[in-house]
Design a protein around this motif. Structure first.
Motif, mmCIF file in Angstrom:
data_model
loop_
_atom_site.group_PDB
_atom_site.id
_atom_site.type_symbol
_atom_site.label_atom_id
_atom_site.label_comp_id
_atom_site.label_asym_id
_atom_site.label_seq_id
_atom_site.Cartn_x
_atom_site.Cartn_y
_atom_site.Cartn_z
ATOM 1 N N HIS A 130 0.804 -1.212 0.000
ATOM 2 C CA HIS A 130 0.000 0.000 0.000
ATOM 3 C C HIS A 130 0.840 1.267 0.000
ATOM 4 N N THR A 131 2.104 1.164 0.394
ATOM 5 C CA THR A 131 2.970 2.336 0.405
ATOM 6 C C THR A 131 3.968 2.306 -0.740
ATOM 7 N N GLY A 132 3.725 1.434 -1.709
ATOM 8 C CA GLY A 132 4.604 1.364 -2.872
ATOM 9 C C GLY A 132 5.996 0.882 -2.555
ATOM 10 N N GLY A 133 6.119 0.095 -1.481
ATOM 11 C CA GLY A 133 7.429 -0.455 -1.119
ATOM 12 C C GLY A 133 8.185 0.412 -0.145
ATOM 13 N N ALA A 134 7.585 1.548 0.276
ATOM 14 C CA ALA A 134 8.266 2.426 1.226
ATOM 15 C C ALA A 134 8.466 1.741 2.568
ATOM 16 N N MET A 135 7.524 0.848 2.919
ATOM 17 C CA MET A 135 7.664 0.069 4.137
ATOM 18 C C MET A 135 7.987 -1.367 3.752
ATOM 19 N N GLY A 136 8.671 -2.029 4.634
ATOM 20 C CA GLY A 136 8.901 -3.444 4.388
ATOM 21 C C GLY A 136 10.301 -3.763 3.932
ATOM 22 N N GLY A 137 10.916 -2.838 3.191
ATOM 23 C CA GLY A 137 12.291 -3.030 2.773
ATOM 24 C C GLY A 137 12.558 -4.384 2.166
ATOM 25 N N LYS A 138 13.570 -5.065 2.705
ATOM 26 C CA LYS A 138 14.005 -6.336 2.140
ATOM 27 C C LYS A 138 13.015 -7.459 2.363
ATOM 28 N N LEU A 139 12.025 -7.241 3.238
ATOM 29 C CA LEU A 139 11.002 -8.267 3.417
ATOM 30 C C LEU A 139 10.210 -8.481 2.135
ATOM 31 N N LEU A 140 10.270 -7.514 1.220
ATOM 32 C CA LEU A 140 9.542 -7.647 -0.033
ATOM 33 C C LEU A 140 10.085 -8.792 -0.880
ATOM 34 N N ASP A 141 11.290 -9.249 -0.592
ATOM 35 C CA ASP A 141 11.870 -10.345 -1.361
ATOM 36 C C ASP A 141 11.508 -11.708 -0.800
ATOM 37 N N LEU A 142 10.538 -11.766 0.098
ATOM 38 C CA LEU A 142 10.114 -13.047 0.654
ATOM 39 C C LEU A 142 9.622 -13.999 -0.432
ATOM 40 N N ASP A 143 9.047 -13.431 -1.494
ATOM 41 C CA ASP A 143 8.471 -14.282 -2.539
ATOM 42 C C ASP A 143 9.406 -14.439 -3.732
ATOM 43 N N LYS A 144 10.709 -14.213 -3.510
ATOM 44 C CA LYS A 144 11.670 -14.249 -4.607
ATOM 45 C C LYS A 144 11.535 -15.480 -5.496
ATOM 46 N N TYR A 145 11.359 -16.646 -4.887
ATOM 47 C CA TYR A 145 11.370 -17.880 -5.658
ATOM 48 C C TYR A 145 10.023 -18.254 -6.259
ATOM 49 N N THR A 146 8.959 -17.623 -5.800
ATOM 50 C CA THR A 146 7.643 -17.966 -6.345
ATOM 51 C C THR A 146 7.055 -16.895 -7.243
ATOM 52 N N ARG A 147 7.585 -15.682 -7.185
ATOM 53 C CA ARG A 147 6.920 -14.606 -7.920
ATOM 54 C C ARG A 147 7.035 -14.752 -9.426
ATOM 55 N N ASP A 148 8.005 -15.537 -9.905
ATOM 56 C CA ASP A 148 8.131 -15.758 -11.349
ATOM 57 C C ASP A 148 7.168 -16.820 -11.861
ATOM 58 N N ILE A 149 6.542 -17.570 -10.956
ATOM 59 C CA ILE A 149 5.629 -18.633 -11.382
ATOM 60 C C ILE A 149 4.254 -18.046 -11.627
ATOM 61 N N SER A 150 3.970 -17.792 -12.896
ATOM 62 C CA SER A 150 2.657 -17.278 -13.260
ATOM 63 C C SER A 150 1.677 -18.423 -13.506
ATOM 64 N N GLY A 151 2.181 -19.511 -14.087
ATOM 65 C CA GLY A 151 1.344 -20.675 -14.354
ATOM 66 C C GLY A 151 2.134 -21.954 -14.201
ATOM 67 N N PHE A 152 1.506 -22.972 -13.647
ATOM 68 C CA PHE A 152 2.144 -24.282 -13.508
ATOM 69 C C PHE A 152 1.866 -25.101 -14.764
ATOM 70 N N VAL A 153 2.914 -25.704 -15.322
ATOM 71 C CA VAL A 153 2.755 -26.519 -16.532
ATOM 72 C C VAL A 153 2.825 -28.004 -16.175
ATOM 73 N N ARG A 154 3.938 -28.440 -15.607
ATOM 74 C CA ARG A 154 4.047 -29.865 -15.261
ATOM 75 C C ARG A 154 5.238 -30.090 -14.330
ATOM 76 N N LEU A 155 5.189 -31.212 -13.622
ATOM 77 C CA LEU A 155 6.290 -31.701 -12.801
ATOM 78 C C LEU A 155 6.524 -33.134 -13.230
ATOM 79 N N THR A 156 7.614 -33.367 -13.967
ATOM 80 C CA THR A 156 7.856 -34.662 -14.607
ATOM 81 C C THR A 156 9.010 -35.401 -13.949
ATOM 82 N N ASP A 157 8.762 -36.651 -13.575
ATOM 83 C CA ASP A 157 9.799 -37.511 -13.014
ATOM 84 C C ASP A 157 10.620 -38.082 -14.161
ATOM 85 N N THR A 158 11.920 -37.757 -14.189
ATOM 86 C CA THR A 158 12.792 -38.242 -15.260
ATOM 87 C C THR A 158 13.259 -39.674 -15.012
ATOM 88 N N GLN A 159 12.982 -40.201 -13.828
ATOM 89 C CA GLN A 159 13.416 -41.543 -13.413
ATOM 90 C C GLN A 159 14.923 -41.617 -13.149
#
Length: 235
Positions: free
Chosen positions: A89-118
């Motif tokens: 709500h403050t455009g990132g003025a609050m929260g600082g580095k906590l905004l990177d909590l979703d670093k690893y999930t924010r790029d996932i817009s859609g799930f396609v598949r999880l394939t076991d290569t064996q």
């Protein structure tokens, strides 16, 4: 704080049912220099920090997520979701580095598949299978990351808890992609899979399934909270 929270929640990247296994998993992580990421679980509680302790960690308990840190010798406890909402709500003025909590999930817009290569791979002394995780990013482009998954019950419960946590963070921090993260979480939970390795970002070093002391999930007494630190925002 960013070095602690970011890799601990990859473990965000990738928490259904509450975890019933007590376990401590130690991971090496690309985002935590000179420190290992340590995830501890017991029943529905989770703690994510580093070894050696860098002075900050996450506690998930009682359906809430807390960020505990030390600043100027003062202990601070913040409701992580509340902090992210304020930051949004403050455009990132609050929260600082906590905004990177979703670093690893924010790029996932859609799930396609999880394939076991064996292809089999042993990580941290635990046998697993190499999977290809394919997802679409915010531009609709398909991406692939190699993950090693196991049917070890303690790690499956921990991974499920982490994915639940990631969904909560992602829903607050991002405007899109919630469905993709939810589909990934459902896929992993339905197969009862646990994470051993996520690309080159997170790799299990060891797993300890002995009981975790309940005080590991206690919030520090006498710590300041967000309302005390920023009273003007809560009038």
């Amino acid at each position: 704080m960013q070095r602690i929270l970011r890799p601990a929640l990859l473990a965000a990247c990738l928490l259904g049912a509450a975890a019933t296994h007590a376990a401590t998993a130690t991971f090496s992580a690309s985002g935590a220099k000179d420190a290992a990421v340590v995830i501890e679980t017991a029943q529905d509680k989770l703690r994510a920090g580093t070894e050696p302790d860098k002075g900050g960690y996450l506690i998930a308990r009682d359906q809430r997520i807390y960020a505990v840190s030390t600043a100027g010798g003062r202990r601070m406890v913040m409701d992580a979701v509340q902090m992210l909402q304020l930051a949004k709500h403050t455009g990132g003025a609050m929260g600082g580095k906590l905004l990177d909590l979703d670093k690893y999930t924010r790029d996932i817009s859609g799930f396609v598949r999880l394939t076991d290569t064996q292809r089999k791979e042993t990580v941290g002394g635990i046998s697993g299978s190499v999977h290809e995780l394919v997802y679409t990013d915010g531009n609709g482009k398909e991406r692939m990351v190699e993950v090693v998954m196991t049917r070890n019950s303690a790690l499956a419960a921990m991974t499920g808890r982490l994915l639940e946590l990631a969904q909560t963070i992602h829903a607050v921090a991002a405007n899109t992609g919630q469905e993709g993260v939810e589909q990934l979480a459902q896929e992993v939970r339905s197969r009862k899979l646990g994470l051993l390795r996520f690309g080159n970002d997170l790799t299990l070093q060891r797993l300890d399934t002995t009981a975790v002391a309940d005080n590991r999930f206690a919030l520090p007494q006498g710590a300041s909270n967000l309302q005390q630190a920023l009273p003007g925002l809560f009038k």
